[in-house]
Enzyme design. Structure first.
Site, mmCIF file in Angstrom:
data_model
loop_
_atom_site.group_PDB
_atom_site.id
_atom_site.type_symbol
_atom_site.label_atom_id
_atom_site.label_comp_id
_atom_site.label_asym_id
_atom_site.label_seq_id
_atom_site.Cartn_x
_atom_site.Cartn_y
_atom_site.Cartn_z
ATOM 1 N N GLU A 106 8.847 -4.604 10.705
ATOM 2 C CA GLU A 106 9.298 -3.312 10.168
ATOM 3 C C GLU A 106 9.783 -2.386 11.283
ATOM 4 O OE1 GLU A 106 6.717 -1.486 7.286
ATOM 5 O OE2 GLU A 106 7.820 0.401 7.330
ATOM 6 N N ASP B 239 -1.319 -6.156 -0.659
ATOM 7 C CA ASP B 239 -1.350 -5.519 0.663
ATOM 8 C C ASP B 239 -2.750 -4.969 0.917
ATOM 9 O OD1 ASP B 239 -0.198 -4.681 2.990
ATOM 10 O OD2 ASP B 239 1.042 -3.110 2.092
ATOM 11 N N GLU C 72 -1.748 -5.685 8.258
ATOM 12 C CA GLU C 72 -1.000 -5.048 9.344
ATOM 13 C C GLU C 72 -1.710 -5.271 10.680
ATOM 14 O OE1 GLU C 72 -0.183 -0.891 8.704
ATOM 15 O OE2 GLU C 72 0.709 -1.256 6.735
ATOM 16 N N ASP D 290 0.840 -1.206 0.000
ATOM 17 C CA ASP D 290 0.000 0.000 0.000
ATOM 18 C C ASP D 290 0.876 1.257 0.000
ATOM 19 O OD1 ASP D 290 0.905 -0.120 2.598
ATOM 20 O OD2 ASP D 290 -1.063 0.117 3.536
ATOM 21 N N SER D 291 2.199 1.064 0.050
ATOM 22 C CA SER D 291 3.141 2.169 -0.182
ATOM 23 C C SER D 291 2.982 2.694 -1.611
ATOM 24 C CB SER D 291 4.580 1.708 0.065
ATOM 25 O OG SER D 291 4.859 0.526 -0.660
HETATM 26 O O1 KIV Z 1 3.581 -1.165 1.664
HETATM 27 C C1 KIV Z 1 4.717 -1.657 1.659
HETATM 28 O O2 KIV Z 1 5.515 -1.447 0.733
HETATM 29 C C2 KIV Z 1 5.083 -2.491 2.798
HETATM 30 C C3 KIV Z 1 6.476 -3.020 2.857
HETATM 31 C C4 KIV Z 1 7.474 -1.972 2.892
HETATM 32 C C5 KIV Z 1 6.650 -4.036 3.906
HETATM 33 O O3 KIV Z 1 4.279 -2.741 3.611
#
Ligand code: KIV
Length: 283
Positions: free
Chosen positions: A183, A84, A116, A45-46
């Site tokens: 993390e 994610d 998460e 979700d980044s």
């Molecule tokens: O959203 C993401 O990219 C992540 C990773 C960095 C673990 O959750």
């Protein structure tokens, strides 16, 4: 070519082979990550910060995540594709959690989802797993909790905070997650969790003793600017190459050096003659 499955990811801990995971969001880079031999590709979700330019990850939704997951899954042949689950796609109810996790597999063609949170999310995680969707857990600095944490800070630095994370890790393992992202936490805590669990840990800012490592591709290749978290190692400076290319393109267009006839299409001379003749006759 052996397809990487969630079972294989678990087995890698037993065989001592480190797990390589990268977060990326599109067909082209996912294909490269896969061809380079990564074991898992996370459609993080980044996406919100890295690609869509948002301030945090909270505003990205299911439709955007599915759109990108589909693109990644199309580019990947060998690696495990993990979607994610975005903020509020699983928190409100177990029904939401099951339905949205299922959409990642049905519509996004992912093979697992990442969720998460620890004890507070256990019921949702169990429900997702019971519905047939493998879950990767995520503890420590979980960015969807940024406003509760009061910022992006390292988690688990005191013994009591560390104990709470360790307990969460054990609960997630009992709930059936097949692996766990750790993390931004002290390496000693990540090492302890890695030793205490049978499932593999995949670290990001959690030191060298995890069973695997994950980074965002764009950080690793130098696309995300100079202000990086301490845990990133840059393996290339692709941004500099892109800027150089763009400046050269601009210079060449302005000066008339681009394109030349080498980048142009040609009409056969006979056709050209006919065109000009026809044009003259019309006048
Ligand atoms: O959203 C993401 O990219 C992540 C990773 C960095 C673990 O959750």
């Amino acid at each position: 070519m052996e397809k990487i499955t969630t079972i294989k990811i678990r087995e890698m801990k037993d065989s001592g082979e480190k797990i390589v995971m990268l977060a990326t969001y599109d067909y082209l880079t996912a294909k490269m990550v896969d061809e380079a031999g990564a074991d898992a590709v996370l459609v993080g979700d980044s996406l919100a910060n890295v690609v869509l330019g948002h301030r945090d990850t909270l505003s990205v939704g299911m439709e955007e995540m599915l759109h990108h997951t589909k693109a990644v899954a199309t580019g990947v042949k060998r690696a495990l594709v993990v979607g994610d689950m975005p903020f509020m796609s699983y928190q409100a109810s177990t029904e939401d959690a099951i339905r949205n996790a299922g959409r990642f597999l049905k519509e996004g063609h992912a093979e697992a989802v990442k969720v998460e949170g620890g004890r507070k999310m256990i019921r949702k995680i169990e429900a997702i797993i019971d519905s047939g969707v493998p879950v990767m857990g995520h503890l420590g600095l979980t960015p969807q909790w940024v406003h509760q944490f009061g910022g992006y800070r390292v988690r688990g630095k005191t013994w009591s905070a560390a104990r709470a994370i360790l307990e969460d890790a054990k609960r997630l393992e009992q709930a059936g997650v097949f692996s766990l992202v750790l993390e931004a936490m002290p390496w000693q805590l990540a090492k302890l969790i890695t030793e205490k669990l049978e499932i593999p840990t995949i670290g990001i800012g959690a030191g060298p003793y995890c069973d695997g490592q994950v980074l965002v591709l764009h950080d690793l290749i130098g696309l995300t600017g100079p202000n990086l978290p301490k845990f990133v190692r840059r393996y290339a400076e692709v941004d500099k190459e892109i800027m150089k290319a763009l400046e050269s393109f601009k210079r060449d267009v302005k000066s008339g050096k681009f394109p030349t006839l080498a980048q142009s299409y040609e009409m056969p001379p006979e056709e050209m003659r006919k065109l000009i003749r026809g044009f003259r006759q019309k006048r």
